[in-house]
Scaffold this motif. Structure first.
Motif, PDB file in Angstrom:
ATOM      1  N   LEU A 298      -5.873  10.612  -8.983  1.00  0.00           N
ATOM      2  CA  LEU A 298      -6.878  10.713  -8.004  1.00  0.00           C
ATOM      3  C   LEU A 298      -7.231  12.285  -7.625  1.00  0.00           C
ATOM      4  O   LEU A 298      -6.402  13.157  -7.655  1.00  0.00           O
ATOM      5  CB  LEU A 298      -6.206  10.062  -6.696  1.00  0.00           C
TER       6      LEU A 298
ATOM      7  N   PHE B 268      -7.463   1.495  -4.596  1.00  0.00           N
ATOM      8  CA  PHE B 268      -6.203   2.362  -5.438  1.00  0.00           C
ATOM      9  C   PHE B 268      -5.364   1.412  -6.214  1.00  0.00           C
ATOM     10  O   PHE B 268      -5.019   1.714  -7.396  1.00  0.00           O
ATOM     11  CB  PHE B 268      -5.188   2.848  -4.211  1.00  0.00           C
TER      12      PHE B 268
ATOM     13  N   LEU C 153      -2.187   9.576  -6.473  1.00  0.00           N
ATOM     14  CA  LEU C 153      -2.625   8.040  -6.411  1.00  0.00           C
ATOM     15  C   LEU C 153      -1.541   7.184  -5.942  1.00  0.00           C
ATOM     16  O   LEU C 153      -1.591   6.629  -4.995  1.00  0.00           O
ATOM     17  CB  LEU C 153      -3.238   7.611  -7.860  1.00  0.00           C
TER      18      LEU C 153
ATOM     19  N   LEU D 211      -9.597   1.123   0.669  1.00  0.00           N
ATOM     20  CA  LEU D 211      -8.983   2.063  -0.216  1.00  0.00           C
ATOM     21  C   LEU D 211      -7.766   1.521  -0.769  1.00  0.00           C
ATOM     22  O   LEU D 211      -7.422   1.784  -1.924  1.00  0.00           O
ATOM     23  CB  LEU D 211      -8.546   3.329   0.875  1.00  0.00           C
ATOM     24  N   VAL D 212      -7.061   0.647  -0.035  1.00  0.00           N
ATOM     25  CA  VAL D 212      -5.724   0.045  -0.657  1.00  0.00           C
ATOM     26  C   VAL D 212      -6.333  -0.736  -1.973  1.00  0.00           C
ATOM     27  O   VAL D 212      -5.473  -0.699  -2.993  1.00  0.00           O
ATOM     28  CB  VAL D 212      -5.095  -0.964   0.474  1.00  0.00           C
TER      29      VAL D 212
ATOM     30  N   GLU E 133      -0.163   1.651   5.995  1.00  0.00           N
ATOM     31  CA  GLU E 133      -1.168   1.456   7.147  1.00  0.00           C
ATOM     32  C   GLU E 133      -1.768   0.199   7.217  1.00  0.00           C
ATOM     33  O   GLU E 133      -2.120  -0.409   8.306  1.00  0.00           O
ATOM     34  CB  GLU E 133      -2.292   2.537   7.046  1.00  0.00           C
ATOM     35  N   PHE E 134      -2.087  -0.518   6.050  1.00  0.00           N
ATOM     36  CA  PHE E 134      -2.696  -1.967   6.086  1.00  0.00           C
ATOM     37  C   PHE E 134      -1.582  -2.752   6.763  1.00  0.00           C
ATOM     38  O   PHE E 134      -1.940  -3.550   7.586  1.00  0.00           O
ATOM     39  CB  PHE E 134      -2.992  -2.145   4.568  1.00  0.00           C
TER      40      PHE E 134
ATOM     41  N   PHE F 292      -1.315   3.895   2.289  1.00  0.00           N
ATOM     42  CA  PHE F 292      -2.319   3.363   2.881  1.00  0.00           C
ATOM     43  C   PHE F 292      -1.824   1.802   2.775  1.00  0.00           C
ATOM     44  O   PHE F 292      -2.309   1.027   3.693  1.00  0.00           O
ATOM     45  CB  PHE F 292      -3.643   3.402   1.932  1.00  0.00           C
ATOM     46  N   MET F 293      -0.868   1.423   2.034  1.00  0.00           N
ATOM     47  CA  MET F 293      -0.481   0.160   2.173  1.00  0.00           C
ATOM     48  C   MET F 293       0.436  -0.085   3.284  1.00  0.00           C
ATOM     49  O   MET F 293       0.244  -1.058   3.784  1.00  0.00           O
ATOM     50  CB  MET F 293       0.393  -0.164   0.652  1.00  0.00           C
TER      51      MET F 293
ATOM     52  N   VAL G  18      -3.575  -3.447  10.318  1.00  0.00           N
ATOM     53  CA  VAL G  18      -4.046  -4.707  10.146  1.00  0.00           C
ATOM     54  C   VAL G  18      -3.306  -5.773  10.711  1.00  0.00           C
ATOM     55  O   VAL G  18      -3.737  -6.594  11.169  1.00  0.00           O
ATOM     56  CB  VAL G  18      -4.727  -4.840   8.677  1.00  0.00           C
TER      57      VAL G  18
ATOM     58  N   ILE H   6      -9.153   1.431   5.461  1.00  0.00           N
ATOM     59  CA  ILE H   6      -7.964   1.112   5.106  1.00  0.00           C
ATOM     60  C   ILE H   6      -7.832   0.028   4.123  1.00  0.00           C
ATOM     61  O   ILE H   6      -7.326   0.118   2.880  1.00  0.00           O
ATOM     62  CB  ILE H   6      -6.954   0.795   5.979  1.00  0.00           C
TER      63      ILE H   6
ATOM     64  N   SER I 236      -1.477   5.254  -2.522  1.00  0.00           N
ATOM     65  CA  SER I 236      -1.380   3.866  -2.594  1.00  0.00           C
ATOM     66  C   SER I 236      -0.260   3.311  -1.611  1.00  0.00           C
ATOM     67  O   SER I 236      -0.656   2.576  -0.841  1.00  0.00           O
ATOM     68  CB  SER I 236      -1.063   3.218  -3.744  1.00  0.00           C
TER      69      SER I 236
END
Lengths: 34, 544
Positions: B436, A23, B270, A19-20, B280-281, B277-278, B285, A16, B274
């Motif tokens: 992408l 990107f 892309l 990739l962040v 998901e971060f 996934f941001m 996390v 994760i 982005s």
């Protein structure tokens, strides 16, 4: 933490996180090329 | 029809706004609760698989539908979905994109205002010296539902709601780049800084340190210990897929709206990845590294497993922060409720924009006027959520608008995009202008896997069995004893399964069942009202 928990967490976090970062770098790089 | 001249100011601003749309209270409060309630590590693998096979494809579908619709001057779902198929009925599928945003915004803004109130109370050190029961009780005092009355609200809850409400409207009235984008550029970086601070503090807690009974890492261990037998448990899959839905804000119409302000050849592959996934971060996390580790450190894993839920964010966390001394407790409270506020406001703004866009595009209303109309309708809808909070109105909004309608709309749009518009055209749309390279297997995932996943989530939520025991439910069915619907399933809720007394009035007082029935009537009325508005808007378009 157990080894399996640590490995699972690090794999998920690194996929994760990588990739962040990749990107966003790509977005900023393309932006500055335009 | 007024052609919108609004555009995003910058690509980074767009991605932060989209990420802000997705990042919300659920990243920090719902994800940890869902993960713990579904076995911790047992949840993570289905969750990540759902993200790849359903979440990311849906993001690309919605960005594509949005940018495609924007070409024709549509910045809201009725017009966009109408462009996918020949039948004039498709525009009514777009009702969801307006209805869901309106009704979710109503109660979401109220929750958002609580976080602002708690930022204030953290700064005022209200919780200093309070024990756990007092902090928990304070939540009900704040809301004003500590009294056993029908209508209950406190002046401070109303005050902070007022501030939040007008702040949302003010930002929306400033438009896309000077309002929504600016809020995201300020809010999202601060959210991440606050989140990193709390995560670092949480993960470095050891038993004996600052009053902690256990190592915080025991909480992380529970969350990440893989349990592969969960892969065969439908309950866990349903919960994981549901969380992916929630967390990415798909099925609402807000992603479509933001994407509609792109130019025809602007990248969506892309940008969409982005933003996803941001999210998901922030969720996996940061969200997974705050409430669970801190909670486990002070209260133990058993307590967390028994009690984790949304309310922990307000009723438990302030108590735990007090262990760090008055100064750090104040900073932690500011950071925790501050990040929840930023997460909330970037999401609520994303709910307002599609409604305003619909009014501007289809009725030629000015931006200011559309803001006022949105505000007025929101105010009407939030009243039952505020005044009838303890009697089920709020939960009804959350279930029908914030959970069920997302799934229904996503199923319709996935089928419309892949099968009606056609996967070849859809795939070309996703890849046009792409910065992408989207792996080719996603073409088949979008056409076959994602709709199947969504159908499974839809059917699962419709008939989920009591206690999530699917095996037991099938046994009961085949033994001729019927299907034991869970009270939280759609069928269960519709027919009040598990509710003993379904009278509308008890001793002359309206019951919760009555309030729930009236709330459902209100939601249906809003749904029909939006449908009527779409009918007249498109009739006007045809006549022009």
């Amino acid at each position: 933490m157990t080894t399996s928990a640590l490995i699972t967490m690090l794999i998920a976090w690194s996929i994760i996180g990588t990739l962040v970062v990749r990107f966003f770098i790509k977005i900023l790089t393309i932006k500055s090329e335009q | 029809m007024t052609a919108s001249k609004e555009n995003w100011g910058s690509r980074v601003g767009l991605v932060l706004a989209m990420a802000g749309n997705a990042v919300g209270l659920g990243n920090f409060l719902r994800f940890p609760a869902q993960a713990v309630q579904n076995g911790g590590g047992a949840f993570i693998i289905p969750y990540l698989v759902s993200f790849v096979l359903m979440g990311i494809p849906l993001l690309w579908i919605e960005w594509a539908i949005g940018r495609h619709g924007g070409k024709f001057g549509h910045h809201s779902t009725p017009g966009m979905i109408a462009r996918l198929g020949k039948s004039h009925l498709w525009k009514y599928v777009g009702i969801f994109g307006i209805f869901t945003n309106l009704t979710v915004a109503a109660y979401y803004c109220y929750i958002e205002s609580w976080t602002l109130g708690y930022v204030w109370h953290s700064l005022m050190q209200t919780f200093e010296g309070m024990g756990a029961p007092q902090v928990a009780a304070f939540f009900h005092t704040y809301l004003g539902n500590d009294r056993n009355t029908l209508l209950n609200v406190s002046p401070q809850a109303l005050f902070f709601f007022g501030v939040t409400f007008f702040l949302n409207l003010w930002i929306l009235s400033r438009g896309l780049s000077k309002g929504v984008e600016m809020a995201a550029k300020i809010g999202m970086p601060l959210l991440i800084i606050f989140g990193v601070f709390l995560a670092v503090r949480a993960l470095t807690l050891e038993a004996g340190d600052s009053g902690a009974q256990f190592d915080a890492l025991a909480g992380l261990n529970f969350l990440w210990e893989p349990q592969f037998d969960s892969l065969s448990n439908p309950k866990v899959w349903l919960a994981a897929a549901g969380q992916i839905f929630f967390t990415l804000s798909v099925g609402m119409g807000s992603i479509h709206c933001y994407a509609a302000y792109l130019r025809e050849n602007d990248d969506i592959a892309l940008n969409g990845a982005s933003a996803g996934f941001m999210n998901e971060f922030v969720e996996v996390v940061l969200g997974g590294s705050i409430i669970i580790p801190i909670g486990v450190a002070y209260l133990g894993l058993d307590w967390i497993q028994a009690n984790v839920g949304f309310s922990m964010g307000f009723q438990t966390m302030p108590t735990l922060f007090q262990n760090w001394g008055p100064f750090l407790a104040t900073i932690a409270g500011l950071a925790w409720f501050g990040l929840l506020f930023f997460a909330g406001i970037t999401s609520s703004l994303a709910m307002g924009q599609p409604v305003m866009a619909f009014l501007q595009d289809e009725f030629g209303v000015s931006r200011q006027r559309s803001t006022n109309i949105f505000g007025a309708v929101l105010l009407l809808l939030v009243l039952p959520c505020i005044f009838l909070y303890g009697h089920g109105a709020f939960d009804e909004f959350d279930f029908w608008s914030g959970t069920f309608s997302l799934v229904v709309f996503a199923l319709f749009e996935a089928v419309a995009f892949s099968w009606v518009f056609g996967i070849d055209k859809g795939w070309a749309e996703i890849n046009r202008g792409a910065d992408l390279k989207v792996p080719h297997f996603f073409k088949y995932v979008i056409k076959y896997v994602t709709p199947f996943f969504l159908l499974a989530v839809f059917l699962g939520s419709l008939v989920s069995p009591a206690g999530g025991d699917w095996g037991g439910a099938f046994s009961s069915l085949f033994a001729g004893n019927g299907w034991p619907f869970d009270s939280g399933s759609v069928i269960g809720k519709l027919f009040f399964i598990g509710v003993d007394d379904t009278r509308w009035f008890i001793d002359g007082e309206p019951s919760s069942v009555f309030i729930i029935a009236m709330t459902r009537t209100l939601l249906v009325a809003v749904f029909i009202g939006v449908g009527i508005a779409i009918h007249y808007a498109f009739k006007k378009r045809t006549q022009e």
